[in-house]
Design an enzyme around this catalytic site. Structure first.
Site, mmCIF file in Angstrom:
data_model
loop_
_atom_site.group_PDB
_atom_site.id
_atom_site.type_symbol
_atom_site.label_atom_id
_atom_site.label_comp_id
_atom_site.label_asym_id
_atom_site.label_seq_id
_atom_site.Cartn_x
_atom_site.Cartn_y
_atom_site.Cartn_z
ATOM 1 N N HIS A 13 0.852 -1.206 0.000
ATOM 2 C CA HIS A 13 0.000 0.000 0.000
ATOM 3 C C HIS A 13 0.884 1.251 0.000
ATOM 4 O O HIS A 13 1.404 1.644 1.048
ATOM 5 C CB HIS A 13 -0.907 -0.011 1.237
ATOM 6 C CG HIS A 13 -1.931 1.084 1.242
ATOM 7 N ND1 HIS A 13 -3.255 0.864 1.556
ATOM 8 C CD2 HIS A 13 -1.845 2.423 0.998
ATOM 9 C CE1 HIS A 13 -3.927 1.990 1.503
ATOM 10 N NE2 HIS A 13 -3.086 2.970 1.164
ATOM 11 N N HIS A 15 1.375 5.467 -1.663
ATOM 12 C CA HIS A 15 0.945 6.626 -2.462
ATOM 13 C C HIS A 15 2.205 7.286 -3.019
ATOM 14 O O HIS A 15 3.048 7.739 -2.243
ATOM 15 C CB HIS A 15 0.196 7.643 -1.590
ATOM 16 C CG HIS A 15 -1.067 7.091 -1.012
ATOM 17 N ND1 HIS A 15 -2.284 7.202 -1.637
ATOM 18 C CD2 HIS A 15 -1.291 6.394 0.131
ATOM 19 C CE1 HIS A 15 -3.211 6.608 -0.902
ATOM 20 N NE2 HIS A 15 -2.638 6.106 0.177
ATOM 21 N N ARG A 17 1.893 9.700 -5.607
ATOM 22 C CA ARG A 17 1.508 11.018 -6.175
ATOM 23 C C ARG A 17 1.998 11.127 -7.622
ATOM 24 O O ARG A 17 2.156 10.136 -8.297
ATOM 25 C CB ARG A 17 2.052 12.190 -5.322
ATOM 26 C CG ARG A 17 1.881 12.051 -3.837
ATOM 27 C CD ARG A 17 0.451 11.891 -3.396
ATOM 28 N NE ARG A 17 0.343 11.967 -1.937
ATOM 29 C CZ ARG A 17 -0.661 11.464 -1.251
ATOM 30 N NH1 ARG A 17 -1.650 10.833 -1.850
ATOM 31 N NH2 ARG A 17 -0.694 11.582 0.062
ATOM 32 N N ASN A 41 -5.369 7.319 -5.981
ATOM 33 C CA ASN A 41 -6.102 8.550 -5.645
ATOM 34 C C ASN A 41 -5.346 9.809 -6.074
ATOM 35 O O ASN A 41 -5.047 10.688 -5.280
ATOM 36 C CB ASN A 41 -6.463 8.596 -4.150
ATOM 37 C CG ASN A 41 -5.261 8.575 -3.237
ATOM 38 O OD1 ASN A 41 -4.201 8.077 -3.602
ATOM 39 N ND2 ASN A 41 -5.408 9.137 -2.043
ATOM 40 N N LYS A 99 -9.483 -0.427 -5.857
ATOM 41 C CA LYS A 99 -9.564 0.200 -4.543
ATOM 42 C C LYS A 99 -10.913 0.879 -4.361
ATOM 43 O O LYS A 99 -11.334 1.670 -5.205
ATOM 44 C CB LYS A 99 -8.438 1.243 -4.414
ATOM 45 C CG LYS A 99 -8.422 2.029 -3.108
ATOM 46 C CD LYS A 99 -7.883 1.207 -1.941
ATOM 47 C CE LYS A 99 -8.011 1.949 -0.615
ATOM 48 N NZ LYS A 99 -6.911 2.855 -0.333
ATOM 49 N N HIS A 136 -10.823 0.968 1.773
ATOM 50 C CA HIS A 136 -10.636 1.954 2.838
ATOM 51 C C HIS A 136 -11.884 1.829 3.713
ATOM 52 O O HIS A 136 -12.950 2.321 3.353
ATOM 53 C CB HIS A 136 -10.487 3.363 2.266
ATOM 54 C CG HIS A 136 -10.243 4.400 3.329
ATOM 55 N ND1 HIS A 136 -9.060 5.092 3.445
ATOM 56 C CD2 HIS A 136 -11.017 4.822 4.361
ATOM 57 C CE1 HIS A 136 -9.135 5.904 4.500
ATOM 58 N NE2 HIS A 136 -10.317 5.767 5.064
ATOM 59 N N HIS A 174 -4.980 -0.685 5.845
ATOM 60 C CA HIS A 174 -4.575 0.065 7.050
ATOM 61 C C HIS A 174 -5.562 -0.073 8.209
ATOM 62 O O HIS A 174 -6.184 0.912 8.612
ATOM 63 C CB HIS A 174 -4.293 1.537 6.723
ATOM 64 C CG HIS A 174 -5.272 2.200 5.793
ATOM 65 N ND1 HIS A 174 -6.624 2.187 6.012
ATOM 66 C CD2 HIS A 174 -5.076 2.898 4.653
ATOM 67 C CE1 HIS A 174 -7.213 2.855 5.041
ATOM 68 N NE2 HIS A 174 -6.305 3.291 4.204
ATOM 69 N N ASP A 247 1.135 2.519 3.652
ATOM 70 C CA ASP A 247 0.302 3.705 3.419
ATOM 71 C C ASP A 247 1.153 4.966 3.447
ATOM 72 O O ASP A 247 0.690 6.028 3.873
ATOM 73 C CB ASP A 247 -0.845 3.798 4.437
ATOM 74 C CG ASP A 247 -1.943 4.761 3.982
ATOM 75 O OD1 ASP A 247 -1.991 5.070 2.783
ATOM 76 O OD2 ASP A 247 -2.734 5.196 4.836
ATOM 77 N N HIS A 251 2.756 14.448 1.758
ATOM 78 C CA HIS A 251 2.123 15.745 1.487
ATOM 79 C C HIS A 251 3.193 16.805 1.752
ATOM 80 O O HIS A 251 3.963 16.673 2.716
ATOM 81 C CB HIS A 251 0.950 16.002 2.443
ATOM 82 C CG HIS A 251 -0.234 15.113 2.207
ATOM 83 N ND1 HIS A 251 -1.153 15.341 1.210
ATOM 84 C CD2 HIS A 251 -0.641 13.995 2.844
ATOM 85 C CE1 HIS A 251 -2.087 14.406 1.244
ATOM 86 N NE2 HIS A 251 -1.804 13.568 2.225
#
Ligand code: DOR
Ligand code: ZN
Length: 346
Positions: A13, A15, A17, A41, A99, A136, A174, A247, A251
């Site tokens: 899992h 991210h 970006r 996402n 997902k 999720h 998660h 996860d 950011h």
């Protein structure tokens, strides 16, 4: 134990970006992991096989020369997902899984699913094709307390979904609660769960230790100590229903340290080191390989790595920030001492 050797791990899992952040964060994952399940996402979300194939190319362009890394792509389910395209994308080797974000549950989930029942034809097609569903699992409703969202989702959405689709293979992404840990092992090998480093390391008090701490804010939110302890027991149990999924969710610093800060912990630079700390504290280093390198591949149906990695017990200082273009991202353990270090791979 001063040295620990295990098959190269897989992060189920992540991210990544896009753009400058993608370029900055991918090498941190490829340093430690052989493969990763990549979350869809983005803005706009990765909803088609064509978008996923293009995203996979952008990820591969950010993989450092010489690194052996395979990104496994996922499809972002919406109220209008076309089962035919989804299954074709899986059959063609583009989508490893799909997902399900309940609408408004987390970062970039506005296009998420508003009614899981209405998605039943898509879920039935996935079950038939053997394509895993990644969830999720939070019930987001104005009268559900944020700390109860996971338990309420299990009772009112997930349990009925599993009953309606007895052949569907599902990952609870998660998990953060005792209820999540217990439920994940209640349906044999068709149900599993990923567990993040932060939910093993901390309880919700860390969010307010000496002031508000935005870098510990993620979704699902950290829970009480009793839940943290249940997750530690689950992860270190060796049971095949639990596996590593960081996860890692970068950011930019200014978007975390903000009046309306984004959810997500950027753990990629210290991911294995963070999990090793937990397994070491629990006296369970002998079960680490199952959690990090074997259970996830077994669930998804691919072979574990043929490479071995060795970590040594050695202190080093994690940088306070990681550069991303002209900006910065604050990693997990930023500015802190880390107790394990990658020694090498064979
Ligand atoms: O904390 C989180 N950050 N939880 C999620 O579910 C999404 C993620 C993100 O994309 O930032
Ligand atoms: Zn995530």
């Amino acid at each position: 134990m001063q040295l620990i050797t295990f098959r190269k791990p897989v992060d189920l899992h992540v991210h990544f970006r896009d753009g400058a952040v993608l370029e900055a964060v991918v090498p941190h994952t490829t340093r430690q992991f052989e493969r990763a399940i990549v979350m869809p996402n983005l803005t706009p979300p990765v909803t088609t096989a064509a978008l996923a194939a293009a995203y996979r190319e952008r990820i591969m362009a950010a993989v450092p020369a010489g690194a052996d890394f395979t990104p496994l792509m996922t499809c972002y389910l919406t109220d209008t997902t076309c089962a035919k395209d989804l299954i074709a994308g899986h059959r063609d080797g583009i989508f490893a899984a799909a997902k399900l974000y309940p609408a408004h549950a987390t970062t970039n989930s506005v296009h998420g699913v508003t009614s899981v029942e209405r998605l039943d034809p898509v879920l039935a097609a996935m079950a038939e094709a053997g394509m895993p569903l990644l969830i999720h699992g939070e019930l987001v409703h104005h009268d559900v307390d944020i700390f109860d969202r996971e338990a309420r989702f299990i009772d009112s959405v997930l349990a009925p979904l599993l009953d309606r689709h007895p052949d569907l293979r599902v990952v609870m992404e998660h998990i953060t609660t005792r209820q999540g840990a217990e439920f994940a092992r209640s349906h044999g090998d068709r149900l599993a769960a990923t567990i993040t480093p932060q939910h093993l390391l901390y309880d919700r008090n860390v969010l307010f230790s000496g002031g508000i701490r935005p870098h510990y804010y993620c979704l699902p939110i950290l829970k009480r100590r009793e839940h943290q302890l249940a997750l530690r027991a689950a992860a270190t149990s060796g049971l095949s229903n639990y596996f590593l999924g960081t996860d890692t969710a970068p950011h930019l610093r200014g978007l975390k340290e903000n009046a309306c800060g984004c959810a997500g912990v950027f753990s990629a630079p210290v991911a294995i080191e963070a999990y090793l700390k937990v397994f070491d504290e629990e006296g369970a280093l002998d079960r680490f390989e199952a959690f990090a390198s074997l259970n996830g591949p077994a669930f998804y149906g691919f072979a574990p790595s043929s490479k071995q990695v060795t970590y040594e017990r050695r202190n080093w200082q994690c940088p306070a920030v990681i550069a991303a273009g002209d900006e910065e991202i604050v990693p997990l353990f930023g500015g802190e001492t880390v107790h394990w270090a990658l020694q090498g791979q064979a």
